[in-house]
Scaffold this motif. Structure first.
Motif, PDB file in Angstrom:
ATOM      1  N   ARG A 133       1.036  -1.034   0.087  1.00 48.01           N
ATOM      2  CA  ARG A 133      -0.067   0.100   0.155  1.00 48.01           C
ATOM      3  C   ARG A 133       0.829   1.225   0.019  1.00 48.01           C
ATOM      4  O   ARG A 133       0.647   2.057  -0.683  1.00 48.01           O
ATOM      5  CB  ARG A 133      -0.951  -0.086   1.347  1.00 48.01           C
ATOM      6  CG  ARG A 133      -2.014  -1.142   1.223  1.00 48.01           C
ATOM      7  CD  ARG A 133      -2.561  -1.051   2.640  1.00 48.01           C
ATOM      8  NE  ARG A 133      -3.822  -2.032   2.792  1.00 48.01           N
ATOM      9  CZ  ARG A 133      -3.684  -3.376   3.136  1.00 48.01           C
ATOM     10  NH1 ARG A 133      -2.382  -3.782   3.561  1.00 48.01           N
ATOM     11  NH2 ARG A 133      -4.803  -4.256   2.929  1.00 48.01           N
ATOM     12  N   GLN A 134       1.882   1.190   0.920  1.00 47.13           N
ATOM     13  CA  GLN A 134       3.056   2.652   0.903  1.00 47.13           C
ATOM     14  C   GLN A 134       4.125   2.312   0.166  1.00 47.13           C
ATOM     15  O   GLN A 134       4.757   3.180  -0.356  1.00 47.13           O
ATOM     16  CB  GLN A 134       3.053   2.797   2.321  1.00 47.13           C
ATOM     17  CG  GLN A 134       1.842   3.121   3.332  1.00 47.13           C
ATOM     18  CD  GLN A 134       1.259   1.921   3.735  1.00 47.13           C
ATOM     19  OE1 GLN A 134       1.757   0.697   3.850  1.00 47.13           O
ATOM     20  NE2 GLN A 134      -0.129   2.187   4.119  1.00 47.13           N
ATOM     21  N   THR A 135       4.571   0.955  -0.080  1.00 45.73           N
ATOM     22  CA  THR A 135       5.790   0.595  -0.550  1.00 45.73           C
ATOM     23  C   THR A 135       5.616  -0.626  -1.815  1.00 45.73           C
ATOM     24  O   THR A 135       5.620  -1.397  -1.540  1.00 45.73           O
ATOM     25  CB  THR A 135       6.795   0.168   0.442  1.00 45.73           C
ATOM     26  OG1 THR A 135       6.808   0.769   1.652  1.00 45.73           O
ATOM     27  CG2 THR A 135       8.269  -0.307  -0.219  1.00 45.73           C
ATOM     28  N   ALA A 136       5.147   0.185  -3.060  1.00 44.51           N
ATOM     29  CA  ALA A 136       4.953  -0.588  -4.076  1.00 44.51           C
ATOM     30  C   ALA A 136       5.995  -1.472  -4.494  1.00 44.51           C
ATOM     31  O   ALA A 136       5.850  -2.776  -5.055  1.00 44.51           O
ATOM     32  CB  ALA A 136       4.304   0.339  -5.155  1.00 44.51           C
ATOM     33  N   GLU A 137       7.281  -1.051  -4.270  1.00 45.96           N
ATOM     34  CA  GLU A 137       8.338  -1.905  -4.686  1.00 45.96           C
ATOM     35  C   GLU A 137       8.437  -3.401  -4.375  1.00 45.96           C
ATOM     36  O   GLU A 137       9.293  -4.125  -4.428  1.00 45.96           O
ATOM     37  CB  GLU A 137       9.742  -1.121  -4.300  1.00 45.96           C
ATOM     38  CG  GLU A 137       9.814   0.111  -5.263  1.00 45.96           C
ATOM     39  CD  GLU A 137       8.828   1.285  -4.477  1.00 45.96           C
ATOM     40  OE1 GLU A 137       8.419   1.104  -3.688  1.00 45.96           O
ATOM     41  OE2 GLU A 137       8.858   2.364  -5.269  1.00 45.96           O
ATOM     42  N   MET A 138       7.658  -3.513  -2.929  1.00 45.01           N
ATOM     43  CA  MET A 138       7.597  -4.809  -2.363  1.00 45.01           C
ATOM     44  C   MET A 138       7.226  -5.975  -3.033  1.00 45.01           C
ATOM     45  O   MET A 138       7.294  -7.132  -3.075  1.00 45.01           O
ATOM     46  CB  MET A 138       6.847  -4.943  -0.981  1.00 45.01           C
ATOM     47  CG  MET A 138       7.520  -4.144   0.070  1.00 45.01           C
ATOM     48  SD  MET A 138       6.138  -3.838   1.526  1.00 45.01           S
ATOM     49  CE  MET A 138       6.346  -5.419   2.037  1.00 45.01           C
ATOM     50  N   ALA A 139       6.518  -5.539  -4.391  1.00 43.22           N
ATOM     51  CA  ALA A 139       6.058  -6.357  -5.418  1.00 43.22           C
ATOM     52  C   ALA A 139       6.936  -6.981  -6.207  1.00 43.22           C
ATOM     53  O   ALA A 139       6.767  -8.080  -6.674  1.00 43.22           O
ATOM     54  CB  ALA A 139       5.101  -5.665  -6.335  1.00 43.22           C
ATOM     55  N   LEU A 140       8.444  -6.204  -6.113  1.00 40.69           N
ATOM     56  CA  LEU A 140       9.478  -6.959  -6.891  1.00 40.69           C
ATOM     57  C   LEU A 140      10.145  -7.993  -6.120  1.00 40.69           C
ATOM     58  O   LEU A 140      11.144  -8.586  -6.665  1.00 40.69           O
ATOM     59  CB  LEU A 140      10.189  -5.726  -7.254  1.00 40.69           C
ATOM     60  CG  LEU A 140       9.725  -4.610  -8.064  1.00 40.69           C
ATOM     61  CD1 LEU A 140      10.704  -3.624  -8.158  1.00 40.69           C
ATOM     62  CD2 LEU A 140       9.432  -5.171  -9.674  1.00 40.69           C
ATOM     63  N   LEU A 141       9.646  -8.271  -4.959  1.00 40.23           N
ATOM     64  CA  LEU A 141      10.462  -9.297  -4.060  1.00 40.23           C
ATOM     65  C   LEU A 141       9.570 -10.390  -4.409  1.00 40.23           C
ATOM     66  O   LEU A 141       8.388 -10.730  -3.778  1.00 40.23           O
ATOM     67  CB  LEU A 141      10.689  -8.903  -2.614  1.00 40.23           C
ATOM     68  CG  LEU A 141      11.323  -7.630  -2.422  1.00 40.23           C
ATOM     69  CD1 LEU A 141      11.319  -7.551  -0.908  1.00 40.23           C
ATOM     70  CD2 LEU A 141      12.492  -7.439  -3.214  1.00 40.23           C
ATOM     71  N   GLN A 142      10.497 -11.668  -5.102  1.00 41.71           N
ATOM     72  CA  GLN A 142       9.709 -12.843  -5.483  1.00 41.71           C
ATOM     73  C   GLN A 142       9.982 -13.734  -4.169  1.00 41.71           C
ATOM     74  O   GLN A 142      11.221 -13.705  -3.575  1.00 41.71           O
ATOM     75  CB  GLN A 142      10.259 -13.414  -6.625  1.00 41.71           C
ATOM     76  CG  GLN A 142       9.644 -12.464  -7.992  1.00 41.71           C
ATOM     77  CD  GLN A 142      10.547 -12.987  -9.170  1.00 41.71           C
ATOM     78  OE1 GLN A 142      11.738 -12.672  -9.381  1.00 41.71           O
ATOM     79  NE2 GLN A 142       9.787 -13.815  -9.895  1.00 41.71           N
ATOM     80  N   VAL A 143       9.146 -14.680  -3.977  1.00 43.31           N
ATOM     81  CA  VAL A 143       9.131 -15.714  -3.070  1.00 43.31           C
ATOM     82  C   VAL A 143       9.125 -17.223  -3.659  1.00 43.31           C
ATOM     83  O   VAL A 143       8.266 -17.363  -4.493  1.00 43.31           O
ATOM     84  CB  VAL A 143       8.410 -15.592  -1.975  1.00 43.31           C
ATOM     85  CG1 VAL A 143       8.544 -16.684  -0.991  1.00 43.31           C
ATOM     86  CG2 VAL A 143       8.344 -14.121  -1.136  1.00 43.31           C
ATOM     87  N   ALA A 144      10.376 -17.948  -3.354  1.00 46.23           N
ATOM     88  CA  ALA A 144      10.378 -19.390  -3.994  1.00 46.23           C
ATOM     89  C   ALA A 144      10.487 -20.557  -2.909  1.00 46.23           C
ATOM     90  O   ALA A 144      11.051 -19.965  -2.096  1.00 46.23           O
ATOM     91  CB  ALA A 144      11.277 -19.631  -4.965  1.00 46.23           C
ATOM     92  N   PRO A 145       9.814 -21.331  -2.883  1.00 46.92           N
ATOM     93  CA  PRO A 145       9.970 -22.517  -1.923  1.00 46.92           C
ATOM     94  C   PRO A 145      11.701 -23.097  -1.761  1.00 46.92           C
ATOM     95  O   PRO A 145      12.021 -23.067  -3.033  1.00 46.92           O
ATOM     96  CB  PRO A 145       9.029 -23.704  -2.324  1.00 46.92           C
ATOM     97  CG  PRO A 145       8.905 -23.471  -3.648  1.00 46.92           C
ATOM     98  CD  PRO A 145       8.769 -22.181  -3.949  1.00 46.92           C
ATOM     99  N   ALA A 146      11.906 -23.424  -0.806  1.00 40.62           N
ATOM    100  CA  ALA A 146      13.153 -23.811  -0.599  1.00 40.62           C
ATOM    101  C   ALA A 146      13.082 -25.140   0.763  1.00 40.62           C
ATOM    102  O   ALA A 146      12.232 -25.122   1.265  1.00 40.62           O
ATOM    103  CB  ALA A 146      14.192 -23.101  -0.113  1.00 40.62           C
ATOM    104  N   HIS A 147      14.060 -25.736   0.871  1.00 38.59           N
ATOM    105  CA  HIS A 147      13.987 -26.920   1.903  1.00 38.59           C
ATOM    106  C   HIS A 147      13.989 -26.125   3.466  1.00 38.59           C
ATOM    107  O   HIS A 147      14.658 -25.363   3.698  1.00 38.59           O
ATOM    108  CB  HIS A 147      15.466 -27.698   1.920  1.00 38.59           C
ATOM    109  CG  HIS A 147      15.207 -28.736   3.217  1.00 38.59           C
ATOM    110  ND1 HIS A 147      14.243 -29.802   3.198  1.00 38.59           N
ATOM    111  CD2 HIS A 147      16.070 -28.850   3.920  1.00 38.59           C
ATOM    112  CE1 HIS A 147      14.521 -30.685   4.104  1.00 38.59           C
ATOM    113  NE2 HIS A 147      15.677 -30.115   4.702  1.00 38.59           N
TER     114      HIS A 147
END
Length: 272
Positions: A52-66
């Motif tokens: 909402r305040q920090t749109a750049e957070m959308a650029l942080l991708q998350v992928a599964p790991a062990h």
């Protein structure tokens, strides 16, 4: 559109307001799907941060790991992938603010704080909600003992694929489901049929649709670029405004335990 309802997609968002992970099956716990929104990014005043305040957070991708997940920045290959375990340790703790709630949390690793501060261009910290933390769901609408993670207010968000299809039919540029950050997506039924449900089952597990979800500026943010296009929210507002809020999807409480998997059948038990 088929009248048969099935669970089409399952998503968790390990860090609130960062990218999601699509699962084939998921475990339900007291606060929702296991590992969903148990981590939170806070600013230097320990207040929660979102797109909402920090749109750049959308650029942080998350992928599964062990035993955890990896965060990467879409536009910053110089930032090496950050590994985060699914759970933190109680070595360092603090209180954080999310909406009107003051919540006890455990600190993540200092390396994660430094990585996120560099990625987002501001001082921030990564914190974890342990099972010790009590953040109740609004008791006026829910059982007094119901708790929630760092999600906005409820353990689950449910959206029908037909509802997104209806919106996209009205948009000049169709948008994907990730604009709306659901946990549960179902196929079948008419657009917005979920608005009429009260009690429903997925497989043999019982759920309750509590209230419609009010939408915000996050729906306008392209999750690949962090660019905003107001058309999404403006179009929704033209036919989905109720009580001064733009509604899309249903906030849901669940059984507190069990297993879900894609393909499970949905059955509506009672209607509002």
């Amino acid at each position: 559109m088929s009248n048969t309802l099935h669970l089409q997609d399952l998503y968790i968002y390990p860090v609130k307001s960062l990218g999601g992970i699509r699962l084939q099956e998921a475990t339900i716990e007291a606060r929702g799907l296991r590992h969903d929104r148990r981590w939170l990014i806070v600013n230097e005043r320990n207040q929660f941060m979102t797109q909402r305040q920090t749109a750049e957070m959308a650029l942080l991708q998350v992928a599964p790991a062990h035993n955890g997940f990896i965060i990467t920045h879409r536009n910053r290959p110089d930032l090496l992938p950050l590994f985060v375990p699914f759970e933190a340790t109680p070595e360092r703790s603090l209180f954080v603010t999310i909406w009107d709630d003051f919540v006890f949390a455990w600190r993540g690793e200092l390396a994660a704080d430094e990585w996120l501060s560099e990625a987002l261009g501001c001082i921030c910290r990564l914190v974890y909600m342990s099972d010790m933390a009590m953040r109740p769901v609004d008791p006026e609408l829910n059982p007094a003992d119901a708790v929630v993670s760092f999600a906005d207010a409820y353990p689950f968000l449910l959206i029908g694929q037909g509802s997104l299809d209806e919106l996209n039919n009205r948009l000049t540029e169709p948008v994907p489901m990730n604009r709306f950050r659901p946990n549960l997506v179902f196929s079948g039924g008419l657009a917005h049929t979920e608005d009429t449900w009260q009690e429903f089952r997925i497989g043999d597990l019982s759920f309750r649709a509590v209230e419609a979800c009010g939408r915000c500026v996050v729906t306008t943010i392209n999750q690949n670029t962090a660019h905003k296009n107001p058309e999404t929210l403006r179009t929704l507002a033209s036919y989905r405004t109720l009580g001064g809020k733009v509604m899309f999807g249903q906030n849901v409480t669940g059984p507190g335990y069990g297993q879900l998997q894609i393909g499970d059948e949905l059955t509506v038990v009672t209607y509002k």
